[in-house]
Write a protein that holds these residues in place. Sequence first.
Motif, short mmCIF file in Angstrom:
data_model
loop_
_atom_site.label_atom_id
_atom_site.label_comp_id
_atom_site.label_asym_id
_atom_site.label_seq_id
_atom_site.Cartn_x
_atom_site.Cartn_y
_atom_site.Cartn_z
N ALA A 1 0.83 -1.20 0.00
CA ALA A 1 0.00 0.00 0.00
C ALA A 1 0.86 1.25 0.00
O ALA A 1 1.83 1.36 0.77
N PRO B 1 -1.99 3.96 2.99
CA PRO B 1 -2.80 3.04 3.80
C PRO B 1 -3.76 3.74 4.76
O PRO B 1 -3.65 3.62 5.99
N HIS C 1 -6.47 1.34 -2.68
CA HIS C 1 -5.29 0.58 -3.07
C HIS C 1 -5.25 0.38 -4.59
O HIS C 1 -4.20 0.54 -5.23
#
Length: 493
Positions: free
Chosen positions: A283, A286, A311
């Motif tokens: 990621a 995140p 993502h």
Amino acid sequence: MFSRAQRAKFRTKVQRCLDVFERMLAGQSFDGDESRMTGLEIELNLVDAHGQPTMRNAEVLNRIADPAFQTELGRYNIELNVPPRTWSGSQVLDLEAMLRASLDHATAMAEPADSEIVMIGILPTLRPEHFDTDWMSANPRYQALDRAVFAARRENIELDISSPGPLHGMPVERLHLYADTIAPESACTSMQLHSQVPPRRFAAHWNAAQALAGPQLALGANSPFLFGRRLWAETRIELFLQATDTRSPELANQGVRPVVFFGERWITSIFDLFEENVRWFPALLPETSDEDPAAELAAGRTPRLQELRLHNGTVYRWNRPVYDVVDGVPHVRVENRVLPAGPTVLDALANAAFYHGAVEMLAAEDRPVWTRMSFDAATANFVEGARVGVDATFYWPGFGQVPWDELVLRHLLPLADQGLARRGVDQVVRDRYLGVIRERCLTRRNGARWQTSTVAALEREGATRDEALAEMLHRYARHMHTNDPVHSWPTAD
């Protein structure tokens, strides 16, 4: 900045979203069976009276005062988002009129800010020193993305691109430099085509779009210059790969996949792509939401799957899978990111018509092209189209190695016409837009070829490279506003 705990939480949450998405694909009702909606985004550049980038998108957007226009990564970029619509009947003619009116309005509003709008794949007058100023748009997400790329890479980005061979008397040229920000990514201005499809048909449409990517680039290449060098016909493809590469050279040598990704295989479901994204790519941003996707689904509501979508948005596939929710109803779509912006609205919509029509038929074939062609061949076609444009030769089942214009004229253009007819597009509309594609093949002239031939002619007359690029851009912008297709522009060919 994100802590280790945040990253661990995000990984858990995105996996939970993926599990819920798999359950939705098995039993949830998705929109897309009948609507066949398509969307469009066009990224644009802002320049001053001398053709140099002007870092004034905030002021220009305030003057335009239209939510369809948004910021992009660089302060010399803006983006036009077109509401989704169907392509039946004569609606594309209405879309062309709307786009031209929107761009004319935006151009008029930009003028008091000493700015002009140019629709082109890479701004040819852009130079590395333009990024010594405050170049990034005022959006915290862009700053976070910049930090995330370099936190993963842990060293400056290397750009190393060479032209494939001499052209118009110009020798092979090479660009080699290092960047300490993702600023070079902002040079890539594209047109993105969104196609809503039912999940059961997604794999066929994505595979067809992948197979078509090479011919798309040969037809539509419009980015031959970067930082004063003549490089690929569609330099944007390689630039975007290198400018966002989170891998160190050692990881790249190990075969770690880049976030700008064509793919590795044909797929059988949209789930294949989301699963690959989760399994292969760490990621970059995140951020977690409060939604419990499993609880939302159990309650009969549609989960937004925010972590999965976030993502997915940082894995830059050239044909990207998209999951979205509108008015509580989920849908999926293919986002085609292959094409550059420009040269004109007519050219852009001709490119879109060719894509939508050809994909429609390629996806419906009883023995589809991807069952007769390796994925490696599709990848090679993609790179060939980007590198040499109208000089490309492709592999295609039933043709073997074939020049791009022969493949388009003999096979893909008739397919595109059939596909648009199948979608209910009027004959006069098909003739208008596919006629542009036909003439582009016959003249072997796309935006990249017009740019390089014009610059070469100006240099033969004694202009320096900088002078030639600025004058070429001035002529380009003038022709762009006429809406005459690029194959009809005066050139030195």
